[in-house]
Motif scaffolding. Structure first.
Motif, mmCIF file in Angstrom:
data_model
loop_
_atom_site.group_PDB
_atom_site.id
_atom_site.type_symbol
_atom_site.label_atom_id
_atom_site.label_comp_id
_atom_site.label_asym_id
_atom_site.label_seq_id
_atom_site.Cartn_x
_atom_site.Cartn_y
_atom_site.Cartn_z
ATOM 1 N N ALA A 17 -6.686 -13.252 5.380
ATOM 2 C CA ALA A 17 -6.982 -14.673 5.195
ATOM 3 C C ALA A 17 -6.780 -15.099 3.740
ATOM 4 O O ALA A 17 -6.215 -16.166 3.465
ATOM 5 C CB ALA A 17 -8.407 -14.980 5.649
ATOM 6 N N GLU A 18 -7.226 -14.270 2.810
ATOM 7 C CA GLU A 18 -7.065 -14.601 1.390
ATOM 8 C C GLU A 18 -5.589 -14.605 0.983
ATOM 9 O O GLU A 18 -5.146 -15.497 0.265
ATOM 10 C CB GLU A 18 -7.851 -13.610 0.514
ATOM 11 N N PHE A 19 -4.826 -13.606 1.432
ATOM 12 C CA PHE A 19 -3.400 -13.567 1.107
ATOM 13 C C PHE A 19 -2.680 -14.762 1.717
ATOM 14 O O PHE A 19 -1.760 -15.313 1.129
ATOM 15 C CB PHE A 19 -2.748 -12.270 1.600
ATOM 16 N N GLU A 20 -3.116 -15.166 2.890
ATOM 17 C CA GLU A 20 -2.484 -16.318 3.542
ATOM 18 C C GLU A 20 -2.824 -17.617 2.818
ATOM 19 O O GLU A 20 -1.998 -18.507 2.714
ATOM 20 C CB GLU A 20 -2.902 -16.402 5.012
ATOM 21 N N THR A 27 -4.893 -13.949 -5.154
ATOM 22 C CA THR A 27 -6.001 -13.274 -4.477
ATOM 23 C C THR A 27 -6.565 -12.182 -5.377
ATOM 24 O O THR A 27 -5.816 -11.493 -6.048
ATOM 25 C CB THR A 27 -5.494 -12.650 -3.157
ATOM 26 N N ASN A 28 -7.895 -12.038 -5.371
ATOM 27 C CA ASN A 28 -8.479 -10.915 -6.108
ATOM 28 C C ASN A 28 -9.407 -10.123 -5.180
ATOM 29 O O ASN A 28 -9.920 -10.644 -4.190
ATOM 30 C CB ASN A 28 -9.184 -11.370 -7.402
ATOM 31 N N THR A 29 -9.575 -8.879 -5.519
ATOM 32 C CA THR A 29 -10.321 -7.969 -4.656
ATOM 33 C C THR A 29 -11.794 -8.353 -4.525
ATOM 34 O O THR A 29 -12.393 -8.144 -3.468
ATOM 35 C CB THR A 29 -10.202 -6.517 -5.149
ATOM 36 N N TYR A 38 -19.299 -8.517 1.811
ATOM 37 C CA TYR A 38 -19.689 -7.315 1.077
ATOM 38 C C TYR A 38 -19.719 -7.583 -0.425
ATOM 39 O O TYR A 38 -19.113 -8.528 -0.906
ATOM 40 C CB TYR A 38 -18.717 -6.161 1.349
ATOM 41 N N VAL A 39 -20.380 -6.705 -1.136
ATOM 42 C CA VAL A 39 -20.334 -6.746 -2.598
ATOM 43 C C VAL A 39 -18.976 -6.203 -3.035
ATOM 44 O O VAL A 39 -18.356 -5.400 -2.313
ATOM 45 C CB VAL A 39 -21.491 -5.949 -3.240
ATOM 46 N N PRO A 40 -18.477 -6.616 -4.195
ATOM 47 C CA PRO A 40 -17.136 -6.199 -4.639
ATOM 48 C C PRO A 40 -16.895 -4.688 -4.656
ATOM 49 O O PRO A 40 -15.790 -4.237 -4.331
ATOM 50 C CB PRO A 40 -17.037 -6.810 -6.032
ATOM 51 N N GLN A 41 -17.903 -3.890 -4.969
ATOM 52 C CA GLN A 41 -17.705 -2.443 -5.027
ATOM 53 C C GLN A 41 -17.284 -1.860 -3.672
ATOM 54 O O GLN A 41 -16.630 -0.824 -3.614
ATOM 55 C CB GLN A 41 -18.973 -1.713 -5.498
ATOM 56 N N THR A 42 -17.695 -2.506 -2.609
ATOM 57 C CA THR A 42 -17.359 -2.009 -1.269
ATOM 58 C C THR A 42 -15.853 -1.944 -1.061
ATOM 59 O O THR A 42 -15.357 -1.040 -0.385
ATOM 60 C CB THR A 42 -18.007 -2.902 -0.195
ATOM 61 N N PHE A 43 -15.136 -2.877 -1.652
ATOM 62 C CA PHE A 43 -13.676 -2.897 -1.514
ATOM 63 C C PHE A 43 -13.097 -1.540 -1.891
ATOM 64 O O PHE A 43 -12.252 -0.983 -1.172
ATOM 65 C CB PHE A 43 -13.073 -4.005 -2.386
ATOM 66 N N LYS A 50 -5.513 -3.789 -4.872
ATOM 67 C CA LYS A 50 -5.060 -4.943 -4.093
ATOM 68 C C LYS A 50 -3.763 -4.635 -3.354
ATOM 69 O O LYS A 50 -3.576 -5.064 -2.212
ATOM 70 C CB LYS A 50 -4.900 -6.158 -5.022
ATOM 71 N N CYS A 51 -2.875 -3.879 -3.984
ATOM 72 C CA CYS A 51 -1.617 -3.530 -3.333
ATOM 73 C C CYS A 51 -1.868 -2.702 -2.073
ATOM 74 O O CYS A 51 -1.210 -2.911 -1.046
ATOM 75 C CB CYS A 51 -0.698 -2.789 -4.309
ATOM 76 N N ALA A 52 -2.802 -1.793 -2.124
ATOM 77 C CA ALA A 52 -3.104 -0.947 -0.964
ATOM 78 C C ALA A 52 -3.590 -1.779 0.219
ATOM 79 O O ALA A 52 -3.185 -1.537 1.369
ATOM 80 C CB ALA A 52 -4.141 0.104 -1.335
#
Length: 178
Positions: A17-20, A27-29, A38-43, A50-52
């Motif tokens: 959704a963010e990339f779209e 977009t940022n992680t 989720y909290v950012p660390q979960t990413f 972000k590439c992955a």
């Protein structure tokens, strides 16, 4: 409440959704994680960067398109699905085009996915299977580019109707033997 084990799937949905909405560069992680609840660390428990996650979203996108096309028996139905799928994900696809040209990892994954498309079509269409790889890829690239141009409104801007564009795409698909 989020269930344990739902993180990766939720992050993929949010990332798509963010990339779209914003494209790859916009977009940022942290926003992907927050959008997934989720909290950012979960990413970073699920993706290295972000590439992955972009690559994972792309691989899912290809599988979704293959599934949509799996039972199609007419070029017209295939064209309608492809045009619609490309229109729904046009911002994502623009990012994919740029990253293919600028990121070797994305380029390699995209090549892998295209070869999967070749195999899928070869398994279904004898006339496509009889072509050499260069001709097979040229056919896929021609259809892909036409669908992207239709999704981006390039034909319309030049005064060409959606019906005419659809007819061109149908003809290309018929050339494959569908």
């Amino acid at each position: 409440m989020k269930k344990r084990g739902d993180g990766r799937a939720a992050l993929l949905v949010a990332a798509r959704a963010e990339f779209e909405r914003h494209g790859y560069d916009g977009t940022n992680t942290n926003e992907i994680a927050r959008s997934a609840g989720y909290v950012p660390q979960t990413f970073y428990r699920h993706f290295s960067d972000k590439c992955a996650v972009f690559i994972a979203v792309y691989e899912h996108w290809v599988q979704e398109e293959l599934a949509l096309l799996s039972n199609i028996t007419s070029a017209e139905a295939a064209a309608d699905i492809l045009i619609s799928h490309h229109r729904q994900h046009r911002v994502f696809r623009r990012s994919l085009q740029v990253l293919t040209a600028t990121n070797s990892e994305v380029a390699m994954i995209r090549a892998k996915m295209r070869l999967q498309q070749v195999k899928n079509l070869s398994d279904r269409l004898d006339s496509f299977a009889s072509l050499d790889l260069a001709e097979q890829l040229a056919a896929i690239l021609r259809i892909e580019r036409l669908c992207d141009a239709a999704a981006d409104g390039e034909f319309n801007t030049c005064g060409v109707s959606d019906g005419s564009v659809r007819s061109l795409i149908v003809a290309c698909i018929q050339d494959l033997g569908l």
